[in-house]
Design an enzyme around this catalytic site. Sequence first.
Site, PDB file in Angstrom:
ATOM      1  N   MET A   1       1.642  70.994  52.580  1.00  0.00           N
ATOM      2  CA  MET A   1       2.310  69.791  53.090  1.00  0.00           C
ATOM      3  C   MET A   1       2.104  68.660  52.091  1.00  0.00           C
ATOM      4  O   MET A   1       1.077  67.999  52.093  1.00  0.00           O
ATOM      5  CB  MET A   1       1.748  69.435  54.460  1.00  0.00           C
ATOM      6  CG  MET A   1       1.889  70.571  55.465  1.00  0.00           C
ATOM      7  SD  MET A   1       1.002  70.280  57.019  1.00  0.00           S
ATOM      8  CE  MET A   1      -0.710  70.471  56.486  1.00  0.00           C
ATOM      9  N   ASP A   2       3.077  68.423  51.268  1.00  0.00           N
ATOM     10  CA  ASP A   2       2.927  67.501  50.156  1.00  0.00           C
ATOM     11  C   ASP A   2       3.921  66.353  50.271  1.00  0.00           C
ATOM     12  O   ASP A   2       5.031  66.537  50.773  1.00  0.00           O
ATOM     13  CB  ASP A   2       3.148  68.247  48.839  1.00  0.00           C
ATOM     14  CG  ASP A   2       2.717  67.447  47.629  1.00  0.00           C
ATOM     15  OD1 ASP A   2       1.900  66.524  47.779  1.00  0.00           O
ATOM     16  OD2 ASP A   2       3.206  67.739  46.521  1.00  0.00           O
ATOM     17  N   GLY A   3       3.518  65.184  49.805  1.00  0.00           N
ATOM     18  CA  GLY A   3       4.439  64.056  49.721  1.00  0.00           C
ATOM     19  C   GLY A   3       4.161  62.914  50.666  1.00  0.00           C
ATOM     20  O   GLY A   3       4.971  61.987  50.776  1.00  0.00           O
TER      21      GLY A   3
END
Length: 312
Positions: free
Chosen positions: A90-92
Amino acid sequence: MHFSLQFSLPPVITALSPRSKSFSHQPHHHRIKKLTSHVPKSPLCSTTECALIHQCKEEEEEAFDGRVEDQTLPLGLRPEALPRHVAVIMDGNRRWARLRDLPVGSGYEAGVRSLRKIVELCCEWGIKVLSVFAFSSDNWFRPKVEVEFLMSLFERGMQEDTGIFLRENIRISVIGDLARLPEALQELIINLEEATKNNARFQLIVAVSYSGHYDVVQACQRLALKAKCGLIEPSDINESLIEQELETKCTEFPYPDLLIRTSGEFRVSNFMLWQLAYAELFFAQSLWPDFGEAEFLKALLAFQKRQRRYGG
């Protein structure tokens, strides 16, 4: 159901706000079984009331075993072709917040809402396991005050949500180098895993203080110790024995069928390196807080179009 997980989105841990909608586990068919509530017997009820309660309970149990709701999978999804285990990087979250001139914490909070939605969809659509990268081994290099805050937040979340996991039949597993966590947090994890170990509706695996390198190394160390103690011969060590010592031995489905990474990055970031050997990879352009049902459906539809050959 009020679901208030307090996990993090890589690279940190944050809180989920309550949600009223109940999750429902769907085995691999189009319709989803209805989860019935448990009706406790009151010591103050009359004989007639008790009889009615028991009759309702028996009818509910029968309904759970047989009858199903008319809720169906989204158009295009084939139940027999759904992944059993989905892993997510889960990036950003930070970028999401900065693009909106918001505090970084707002990005984590928005990302948690996305996590809550994906957990709900997994339960509804019949995906058995979801693994999320919550706190990597590299995150220990962050400022001490930030790490301490994240550990405290994670601890509080588990304390608040134990009853929910028990009531909703959700199993929680936490993997990683947990010896590096605060002792109070370690104890909470042990108690939560023990309390939910027999829950079979859905399994959420949270990777904390985890890396793929760490996982393989600790498995090799365990095997080396067994060889030293004479329990096995060095020549006995093979892929099967290594797999039995990996952190994902906590689940019936240890190998993700699908890995999703958000924010337009094209790397696995040292996550489940052994387990992802034959996983299908899906890289989404959306930042994690913007990743919702439409994006998840797109990933699953793409997965179903792949021909998995496992090297053959």
